[in-house]
Design an enzyme around this catalytic site. Sequence first.
Site, PDB file in Angstrom:
ATOM      1  N   LYS A  82      -1.309 -21.409   2.010  1.00 13.42           N
ATOM      2  CA  LYS A  82      -1.768 -20.501   2.878  1.00 13.42           C
ATOM      3  C   LYS A  82      -1.289 -20.929   4.328  1.00 13.42           C
ATOM      4  O   LYS A  82      -1.235 -22.404   4.431  1.00 13.42           O
ATOM      5  CB  LYS A  82      -3.207 -20.345   3.015  1.00 13.42           C
ATOM      6  N   GLY A 179     -12.083   1.429   4.837  1.00 14.70           N
ATOM      7  CA  GLY A 179     -10.741   1.011   5.403  1.00 14.70           C
ATOM      8  C   GLY A 179      -9.584   2.105   4.948  1.00 14.70           C
ATOM      9  O   GLY A 179      -9.635   2.179   3.625  1.00 14.70           O
ATOM     10  N   GLY A 181      -6.120   1.436   5.754  1.00 19.26           N
ATOM     11  CA  GLY A 181      -4.799   1.179   6.081  1.00 19.26           C
ATOM     12  C   GLY A 181      -3.971   1.305   5.005  1.00 19.26           C
ATOM     13  O   GLY A 181      -4.070   2.051   4.141  1.00 19.26           O
TER      14      GLY A 181
HETATM   15  P1  NAI Z   1      -4.457  -2.789   7.155  1.00 19.69           P
HETATM   16  O1  NAI Z   1      -4.582  -3.689   8.369  1.00 19.69           O
HETATM   17  O2  NAI Z   1      -3.436  -2.102   6.766  1.00 19.69           O
HETATM   18  O3  NAI Z   1      -5.780  -1.826   6.945  1.00 19.69           O
HETATM   19  C1  NAI Z   1      -7.187  -2.404   7.217  1.00 19.69           C
HETATM   20  C2  NAI Z   1      -7.998  -0.942   7.755  1.00 19.69           C
HETATM   21  O4  NAI Z   1      -9.452  -1.359   7.880  1.00 19.69           O
HETATM   22  C3  NAI Z   1      -7.446  -0.598   9.206  1.00 19.69           C
HETATM   23  O5  NAI Z   1      -7.292   0.784   9.157  1.00 19.69           O
HETATM   24  C4  NAI Z   1      -8.830  -0.891   9.979  1.00 19.69           C
HETATM   25  O6  NAI Z   1      -9.127  -0.027  10.999  1.00 19.69           O
HETATM   26  C5  NAI Z   1      -9.938  -0.860   8.912  1.00 19.69           C
HETATM   27  N1  NAI Z   1     -11.169  -1.635   9.066  1.00 19.69           N
HETATM   28  C6  NAI Z   1     -11.293  -2.806   9.553  1.00 19.69           C
HETATM   29  N2  NAI Z   1     -12.832  -2.950   9.597  1.00 19.69           N
HETATM   30  C7  NAI Z   1     -13.448  -1.921   9.113  1.00 19.69           C
HETATM   31  C8  NAI Z   1     -14.707  -1.453   8.850  1.00 19.69           C
HETATM   32  N3  NAI Z   1     -15.691  -2.460   9.253  1.00 19.69           N
HETATM   33  N4  NAI Z   1     -15.024  -0.242   8.556  1.00 19.69           N
HETATM   34  C9  NAI Z   1     -13.885   0.604   8.025  1.00 19.69           C
HETATM   35  N5  NAI Z   1     -12.719   0.290   8.392  1.00 19.69           N
HETATM   36  C10 NAI Z   1     -12.449  -0.936   8.834  1.00 19.69           C
HETATM   37  O7  NAI Z   1      -4.764  -3.779   5.978  1.00 19.69           O
HETATM   38  P2  NAI Z   1      -4.426  -3.544   4.635  1.00 19.69           P
HETATM   39  O8  NAI Z   1      -2.933  -4.162   4.275  1.00 19.69           O
HETATM   40  O9  NAI Z   1      -4.801  -2.227   3.903  1.00 19.69           O
HETATM   41  O10 NAI Z   1      -5.443  -4.756   3.806  1.00 19.69           O
HETATM   42  C11 NAI Z   1      -6.810  -4.341   3.509  1.00 19.69           C
HETATM   43  C12 NAI Z   1      -7.443  -5.412   2.845  1.00 19.69           C
HETATM   44  O11 NAI Z   1      -6.772  -5.644   1.698  1.00 19.69           O
HETATM   45  C13 NAI Z   1      -7.453  -6.787   3.591  1.00 19.69           C
HETATM   46  O12 NAI Z   1      -8.785  -7.330   3.140  1.00 19.69           O
HETATM   47  C14 NAI Z   1      -6.251  -7.570   2.805  1.00 19.69           C
HETATM   48  O13 NAI Z   1      -6.276  -8.991   3.152  1.00 19.69           O
HETATM   49  C15 NAI Z   1      -6.222  -7.159   1.384  1.00 19.69           C
HETATM   50  N6  NAI Z   1      -5.103  -7.233   0.661  1.00 19.69           N
HETATM   51  C16 NAI Z   1      -4.069  -6.291   1.038  1.00 19.69           C
HETATM   52  C17 NAI Z   1      -2.769  -6.396   0.450  1.00 19.69           C
HETATM   53  C18 NAI Z   1      -1.591  -5.568   0.904  1.00 19.69           C
HETATM   54  O14 NAI Z   1      -0.838  -5.735   0.087  1.00 19.69           O
HETATM   55  N7  NAI Z   1      -1.670  -4.812   1.915  1.00 19.69           N
HETATM   56  C19 NAI Z   1      -2.692  -7.466  -0.532  1.00 19.69           C
HETATM   57  C20 NAI Z   1      -3.990  -8.200  -0.799  1.00 19.69           C
HETATM   58  C21 NAI Z   1      -5.109  -7.945  -0.393  1.00 19.69           C
END
Ligand code: NAI
Length: 361
Positions: A82, A179, A181
């Site tokens: 990391k 979430g 995202g």
């Molecule tokens: P992202 O940044 O695209 O989306 C995260 C979303 O969560 C955002 O829309 C944000 O506004 C929302 N959010 C943040 N705090 C919140 C809350 N308290 N309540 C409701 N919504 C909230 O991130 P992504 O890529 O979708 O990742 C999401 C999670 O999955 C993270 O923990 C990441 O570490 C994990 N992850 C993602 C991977 C990937 O390939 N994208 C791979 C492995 C894990």
Amino acid sequence: MAVHILDALSREGFEEILAVHDRESGLRAFLALHDTSAGPAFGGIRRFSYASEKSALLDCLRLALSMSHKCALAGVRGGGGKVVILDRPDLDLERAYRHLGARVERMGGRFYTGPDVGTGEEELGWVTATTRYATRTDDLGPGDLAEATCMGTFAGVSAGLRSLYGEEDWAQRTIVVQGLGKAGRGMARLFAERGARVLAADLEADRVQRAVDDLGVERLEPGSEYEVEADVFCPCAMGGVLHDLTIQRLGAKIVAGAANNVLAKARHGDRLHERGILYVPDFVINAGALIRGATFHLDGTPASNEEILGRVGEVAREILCRALEEDAPPARVAVDEAERRLALRRGTASTDEPTRPVTTS
Ligand code: NAI
């Protein structure tokens, strides 16, 4: 700062930690390698405004260890690493990321890096300008990593439903997604396409509105998602969201999502178990991006959606099956199994103990 670095490294079997400073950009970062006994270490670059150097270091170590567990369970020929960047407003981002890339390049393939919180397409473009050992987001890279994550997480949700009800029966299920995202929106789509009732919350109202319009999900106010009586709570936002207070309020029967380190502390996995909530451990089921990236770097061909569904589904089913047999919290079973596999890779496993393959067919 009272952190005894060598003690911290030896306690969890880390190999190396680098403290990186660049005069030109102002970069201050840690790079941790937890385990390279089976192959290179894999781990993204997290950029975050840490409250202290100590919290950045501890986060780096925790995330690298968790990547080793993920690799061991996903059968990836590599281990955990990391990078964390201590973010601050005057950091020259482009120079900082280029400097980091050059540092990774000098490691000669012992460490491969990629996206994480704070590091997206633009930042990766700067990193890949100075190293071959980072995930490219263009056509020369492994492809869609978020899609890979969703495939694995979906397999984990399926395994949870089968373990609890004996079948998925999507059309009868209510699923709460936290979430929307890259990961959460993909999950909401997969559930909605199968006819499940999907409720979702995000801090960004336009993301929720888009999902309401395109996918037919129902809107939840952020913070209200814990109480909803549902079959599955699918956390896809930040880590640490499940703690004493939220677990008390949780209305779902299963927790299975993409978010990393969703338990605030390891003991919260026990707390879920005591409450009779089935937790499918995050590091077992969100390994899709790791599998796709690692197969691309190590074998030249990124794993397909089907391969990820199969690999993650198999290990998730085995962990849940064993947890049920032993009436043990699945998170404990998964960590024990990951540690057992790591010991085997390092040749330090006790020969007195019979080895139990995690996959039984
Ligand atoms: P992202 O940044 O695209 O989306 C995260 C979303 O969560 C955002 O829309 C944000 O506004 C929302 N959010 C943040 N705090 C919140 C809350 N308290 N309540 C409701 N919504 C909230 O991130 P992504 O890529 O979708 O990742 C999401 C999670 O999955 C993270 O923990 C990441 O570490 C994990 N992850 C993602 C991977 C990937 O390939 N994208 C791979 C492995 C894990």
